[in-house]
Design a protein around this motif. Structure first.
Motif, PDB file in Angstrom:
ATOM      1  N   GLY A  97       1.204   4.281  -9.857  1.00  0.00           N
ATOM      2  CA  GLY A  97       1.213   3.877  -8.496  1.00  0.00           C
ATOM      3  C   GLY A  97       1.689   4.772  -7.586  1.00  0.00           C
ATOM      4  O   GLY A  97       1.734   4.484  -6.254  1.00  0.00           O
ATOM      5  N   PRO A 106      -4.969   6.353  -1.012  1.00  0.00           N
ATOM      6  CA  PRO A 106      -4.155   5.360  -0.238  1.00  0.00           C
ATOM      7  C   PRO A 106      -2.875   5.974   0.373  1.00  0.00           C
ATOM      8  O   PRO A 106      -2.403   7.065  -0.111  1.00  0.00           O
ATOM      9  N   LYS A 119       2.247  -7.708  -1.220  1.00  0.00           N
ATOM     10  CA  LYS A 119       1.111  -7.276  -0.687  1.00  0.00           C
ATOM     11  C   LYS A 119       0.712  -5.735  -1.301  1.00  0.00           C
ATOM     12  O   LYS A 119      -0.299  -5.236  -0.628  1.00  0.00           O
ATOM     13  N   SER A 120       1.425  -5.290  -2.038  1.00  0.00           N
ATOM     14  CA  SER A 120       1.366  -3.962  -2.434  1.00  0.00           C
ATOM     15  C   SER A 120       0.380  -3.742  -3.494  1.00  0.00           C
ATOM     16  O   SER A 120      -0.141  -4.807  -4.097  1.00  0.00           O
ATOM     17  N   SER A 121      -0.191  -2.833  -3.940  1.00  0.00           N
ATOM     18  CA  SER A 121      -0.931  -2.584  -4.764  1.00  0.00           C
ATOM     19  C   SER A 121      -0.616  -2.786  -6.193  1.00  0.00           C
ATOM     20  O   SER A 121      -1.109  -3.134  -7.490  1.00  0.00           O
ATOM     21  N   ASP A 122       0.932  -2.611  -6.335  1.00  0.00           N
ATOM     22  CA  ASP A 122       1.607  -2.811  -7.650  1.00  0.00           C
ATOM     23  C   ASP A 122       2.680  -4.018  -7.690  1.00  0.00           C
ATOM     24  O   ASP A 122       3.689  -4.084  -7.142  1.00  0.00           O
ATOM     25  N   ARG A 123       1.894  -5.225  -8.095  1.00  0.00           N
ATOM     26  CA  ARG A 123       2.362  -6.483  -8.000  1.00  0.00           C
ATOM     27  C   ARG A 123       3.225  -6.986  -9.254  1.00  0.00           C
ATOM     28  O   ARG A 123       3.392  -7.894  -9.623  1.00  0.00           O
TER      29      ARG A 123
END
Length: 242
Positions: free
Chosen positions: A13, A38, A101-105
């Protein structure tokens, strides 16, 4: 592990610049903000050989979203509350919203580790020692799983991990709550947190005001309307998918 635009790599991440500098090199550097795609949480420079296996070469300053740096603003807010007014409930709210809201949920995300740490401190201060112990054990498990990431988040791990162990012991023996200060090793992050505290009107490193019930028992004063609406909407969506 996946390759990003501009020759960058994504690992656990985090975005990395694979510039080969030779194993053992020790330098500090800064990414330019326009490179962050990102957005960077910061990282380690890695060496890439012909087989594209990665060898850690040297650490760099993690970048903050303020000024020339790229730490997530919510992380700075989290630290300001955690080490400032000790509003652990607000710490939880800030990072939970960011995590969702992050890419790593994933539930073992480093963000969840920090969220659980704040929840544990909230329970401990209210003398809910079992709750403090359970949530801290989960947090420690996550931090141990990602033992390199606290470094990337600007923390001194030589102090951080023993601190967690000590907090767990205090919860197990039901010792009275004492305020702690998460150990920040990055001067840039430290300065950003101090400025955030000043902006919010409280002092960095001040002990918790145990007479401030609006913080101590924050969950009792929370407006549950939004929470109930979110649960009803989630239930409605679940039924619609059945």
């Amino acid at each position: 592990m996946s390759r990003l635009e501009g020759g960058l790599y994504l690992l656990d991440g985090l975005a990395y610049d694979p510039e080969p500098l030779g194993a053992g090199a020790r330098q500090q550097s800064k990414f330019k903000q326009e490179q962050a795609s990102p957005p960077f949480l910061g990282g380690l420079f890695l060496y890439v050989n012909s087989e594209e296996t990665f060898i850690i070469c040297y650490t760099v300053h993690i970048l903050s979203m303020r000024g020339d740096f790229l730490y997530p603003e919510q992380y700075i807010e989290f630290l300001a509350h955690f080490n400032g007014d000790r509003d652990y409930f607000e710490c939880h709210e800030i990072l939970e919203e960011y995590w969702k809201k992050s890419s790593d949920r994933s539930k073992d995300s480093i963000w969840v580790g920090f969220i659980l740490l704040a929840v544990s401190r909230y329970h401990h201060r209210r003398r809910n020692y079992n709750g403090a112990k359970r949530t801290l054990e989960k947090a420690i498990k996550i931090f141990t799983l990602h033992d390199h990431e606290p470094i990337l988040m600007g923390l001194n791990v030589d102090i951080f991990f023993p601190m967690l162990s000590n907090l767990l012991m205090q919860a197990e023996t039901e010792e009275r709550y004492q305020s702690i200060t998460l150990p920040i090793s990055d001067p840039t992050l430290y300065e950003a947190c101090i400025k955030e505290c000043q902006h919010k009107g409280f002092n960095w490193g001040e002990d918790s005001n145990l007479k401030n019930e609006s913080i101590i028992h924050r969950h009792k004063l929370r407006d549950r309307t939004i929470v109930i609406e979110e649960r009803m909407e989630a239930l409605k969506n679940k039924k619609g998918n059945e």
